[in-house]
Design a protein around this motif. Structure first.
Motif, PDB file in Angstrom:
ATOM      1  N   GLY A 102       1.800  -0.435   6.537  1.00 48.47           N
ATOM      2  CA  GLY A 102       2.148  -0.402   5.211  1.00 48.47           C
ATOM      3  C   GLY A 102       3.551  -0.499   4.897  1.00 48.47           C
ATOM      4  O   GLY A 102       4.247  -1.173   5.375  1.00 48.47           O
ATOM      5  N   PHE A 109      -1.185  -0.942  11.321  1.00 42.68           N
ATOM      6  CA  PHE A 109      -1.509  -0.971   9.531  1.00 42.68           C
ATOM      7  C   PHE A 109      -0.370  -0.110   8.864  1.00 42.68           C
ATOM      8  O   PHE A 109      -0.681   0.915   8.233  1.00 42.68           O
ATOM      9  N   GLN A 135      -0.164   5.667  -0.403  1.00 41.99           N
ATOM     10  CA  GLN A 135      -1.197   6.670  -0.600  1.00 41.99           C
ATOM     11  C   GLN A 135      -0.991   6.994  -2.138  1.00 41.99           C
ATOM     12  O   GLN A 135       0.134   7.326  -2.709  1.00 41.99           O
ATOM     13  N   ASP A 195      -1.308 -10.424  11.231  1.00 43.15           N
ATOM     14  CA  ASP A 195      -2.548 -10.067  11.010  1.00 43.15           C
ATOM     15  C   ASP A 195      -3.386  -9.432  12.243  1.00 43.15           C
ATOM     16  O   ASP A 195      -3.453 -10.031  13.240  1.00 43.15           O
ATOM     17  N   PRO A 239      -6.214   1.905   9.549  1.00 40.16           N
ATOM     18  CA  PRO A 239      -6.609   0.515   8.973  1.00 40.16           C
ATOM     19  C   PRO A 239      -7.594   0.757   7.526  1.00 40.16           C
ATOM     20  O   PRO A 239      -7.400   1.983   7.333  1.00 40.16           O
ATOM     21  N   GLU A 270       1.664  -4.996  10.255  1.00 37.90           N
ATOM     22  CA  GLU A 270       1.198  -4.689   8.817  1.00 37.90           C
ATOM     23  C   GLU A 270       1.101  -6.305   8.402  1.00 37.90           C
ATOM     24  O   GLU A 270       1.994  -7.182   8.506  1.00 37.90           O
ATOM     25  N   VAL A 271      -0.059  -6.543   7.695  1.00 37.14           N
ATOM     26  CA  VAL A 271      -0.273  -8.065   7.200  1.00 37.14           C
ATOM     27  C   VAL A 271       0.553  -8.593   6.061  1.00 37.14           C
ATOM     28  O   VAL A 271       1.030  -9.457   5.679  1.00 37.14           O
ATOM     29  N   VAL A 272       0.764  -7.498   5.096  1.00 35.52           N
ATOM     30  CA  VAL A 272       1.349  -7.618   3.727  1.00 35.52           C
ATOM     31  C   VAL A 272       2.847  -7.807   3.823  1.00 35.52           C
ATOM     32  O   VAL A 272       3.578  -6.884   4.262  1.00 35.52           O
ATOM     33  N   ILE A 310       4.217   6.473   7.865  1.00 32.11           N
ATOM     34  CA  ILE A 310       3.744   7.220   8.839  1.00 32.11           C
ATOM     35  C   ILE A 310       5.087   7.151  10.218  1.00 32.11           C
ATOM     36  O   ILE A 310       5.319   8.070  10.598  1.00 32.11           O
ATOM     37  N   PHE A 319       0.667  -1.178  -0.038  1.00 31.94           N
ATOM     38  CA  PHE A 319      -0.033   0.088  -0.069  1.00 31.94           C
ATOM     39  C   PHE A 319       0.892   1.140  -0.046  1.00 31.94           C
ATOM     40  O   PHE A 319       1.723   1.450   0.921  1.00 31.94           O
TER      41      PHE A 319
HETATM   42  C1  SAM Z   1      -5.024   2.671   4.568  1.00 32.03           C
HETATM   43  S1  SAM Z   1      -3.525   1.543   4.598  1.00 32.03           S
HETATM   44  C2  SAM Z   1      -2.274   2.473   5.361  1.00 32.03           C
HETATM   45  C3  SAM Z   1      -0.927   2.238   5.026  1.00 32.03           C
HETATM   46  C4  SAM Z   1       0.319   3.342   5.767  1.00 32.03           C
HETATM   47  N1  SAM Z   1      -0.338   3.576   7.102  1.00 32.03           N
HETATM   48  C5  SAM Z   1       0.249   4.410   4.818  1.00 32.03           C
HETATM   49  O1  SAM Z   1      -0.112   5.466   5.143  1.00 32.03           O
HETATM   50  O2  SAM Z   1       0.861   4.313   3.865  1.00 32.03           O
HETATM   51  C6  SAM Z   1      -3.970   0.029   5.368  1.00 32.03           C
HETATM   52  C7  SAM Z   1      -2.883  -1.088   5.533  1.00 32.03           C
HETATM   53  O3  SAM Z   1      -3.516  -2.041   6.551  1.00 32.03           O
HETATM   54  C8  SAM Z   1      -3.025  -2.936   6.069  1.00 32.03           C
HETATM   55  N2  SAM Z   1      -3.869  -4.173   6.584  1.00 32.03           N
HETATM   56  C9  SAM Z   1      -4.975  -4.556   6.076  1.00 32.03           C
HETATM   57  N3  SAM Z   1      -5.571  -5.625   6.866  1.00 32.03           N
HETATM   58  C10 SAM Z   1      -4.825  -5.799   7.707  1.00 32.03           C
HETATM   59  C11 SAM Z   1      -4.673  -6.711   9.054  1.00 32.03           C
HETATM   60  N4  SAM Z   1      -5.808  -7.236   9.144  1.00 32.03           N
HETATM   61  N5  SAM Z   1      -3.566  -6.685   9.852  1.00 32.03           N
HETATM   62  C12 SAM Z   1      -2.661  -6.037   9.323  1.00 32.03           C
HETATM   63  N6  SAM Z   1      -2.468  -5.040   8.356  1.00 32.03           N
HETATM   64  C13 SAM Z   1      -3.549  -5.022   7.691  1.00 32.03           C
HETATM   65  C14 SAM Z   1      -3.125  -3.173   4.565  1.00 32.03           C
HETATM   66  O4  SAM Z   1      -2.181  -4.051   3.729  1.00 32.03           O
HETATM   67  C15 SAM Z   1      -2.639  -1.662   4.333  1.00 32.03           C
HETATM   68  O5  SAM Z   1      -1.238  -1.465   4.217  1.00 32.03           O
END
Ligand code: SAM
Length: 286
Positions: free
Chosen positions: A141, A139, A108, A187, A209, A160-162, A145, A106
């Motif tokens: 990414g 979360f 922005q 996760d 999230p 982060e999950v990915v 941040i 991810f």
């Molecule tokens: C809105 S993005 C924010 C990413 C980062 N904070 C940024 O500003 O670039 C949400 C992030 O949450 C991660 N994510 C989604 N579900 C998740 C989970 N169950 N556990 C951990 N991370 C998760 C996504 O892969 C993504 O990178």
């Protein structure tokens, strides 16, 4: 004629599922960098060769990747990724830092407004700047941040999950000479009692999230850990309002008592000309 049949989500036939184009900037020259990501239902790179040959004549294209997604679903993330041309990542600059971004991480989409967003998140986090505080970036990414806050913090922990995003976050810390940041793949919908044991009690929690918001397990953990300040960042006002309500007023049917006060909500227009809005919300412990 090239055999590039579109994928049919009902019949589960065809080859091309998605075409994703991402842009970044070359850190040294500031010139645009473009990544082209073909998401296909199987691995047949020979079918893509004529197209790749043409695309790569465009000088800004520095990365062509192929995500192979063999599932019947229509998501754009592949189980396998192959680099067909150039490098597997592009770079972007934000708030004076350089970020490396993979196809499945991810980032922005609106870089100019992301700069505004991260400045507001930093202001809301209100770090003392003496390097004494622990920041938890949920979360996270590619670590954007947390890394923009790391210079004012004692240590940043990101979750982060990915896996590719975590690998990018770790590289991004290195790339920017930041050694007080730890990124962990996990996760956040499946946390158990061990969550939180591997890092000190956070002074500031950032939670950003995706659209479904936070899982009840995470809400429960946040209400137990009682960090003095939470900055909740959301692109979905509905789940944002729900989660803020849980944190402030509790969840009666789960026996959870709320313990936060909502101090402010700042909307940021990350997606101009659409009805979508991003919000930066500051919560303080009562
Ligand atoms: C809105 S993005 C924010 C990413 C980062 N904070 C940024 O500003 O670039 C949400 C992030 O949450 C991660 N994510 C989604 N579900 C998740 C989970 N169950 N556990 C951990 N991370 C998760 C996504 O892969 C993504 O990178």
């Amino acid at each position: 004629a090239l055999g590039l049949t579109p994928y049919d989500v009902y019949k589960h036939t065809g080859f091309l599922k998605h075409l994703m184009i991402r842009t970044g900037r070359n850190v040294s020259t500031g010139a645009p960098e473009v990544m082209v990501n073909f998401v296909t239902s199987c691995y047949k790179p020979e079918l893509l060769v004529p197209l790749v040959d043409r695309i790569t004549k465009i000088s800004e294209v520095v990365s062509v990747v192929n995500n192979v997604n063999t599932s019947v679903g229509n998501t754009s993330v592949g189980e396998q990724e192959y680099t067909l041309y150039g490098k597997p990542t592009i770079t972007e600059m934000l708030r004076g830092l350089t970020f490396q971004i993979s196809a499945n991480s991810f980032f922005q989409t609106n870089t100019k407004q992301a700069d505004v967003l991260y400045k507001l998140i930093g202001d809301s986090a209100g770090l003392k700047g003496d390097g004494s505080e622990i920041v938890l970036d949920l979360f996270c990414g590619t670590g954007t941040i947390g890394l923009t806050l790391a210079r004012s913090a004692k240590h940043v922990y990101g979750y982060e999950v990915v896996p590719e995003a975590i690998a990018d976050a770790q590289k991004n810390a290195q790339l920017n000479g930041i050694s007080n940041a730890t990124f962990v793949q996990g996760d956040l919908n499946k946390i158990n009692e061990t969550f939180g044991k591997e890092f000190p009690k956070p002074d500031i929690i950032i939670s950003d999230p995706n659209r479904p918001g936070m899982h009840m397990k995470l809400i429960k953990w946040l209400l137990e850990v009682k960090a003095p300040r939470i900055v909740y960042v959301s692109c979905n006002p509905a789940t944002c309002a729900r989660d803020l309500d849980y944190l402030c007023h509790g969840v009666e049917e789960k026996g959870l008592r709320g313990c936060y006060e909502l101090k402010r909500v700042i909307p940021v227009d990350m997606f101009p000309h659409t009805p979508h809005i991003e919000c930066v919300c500051l919560l303080e412990l009562c």
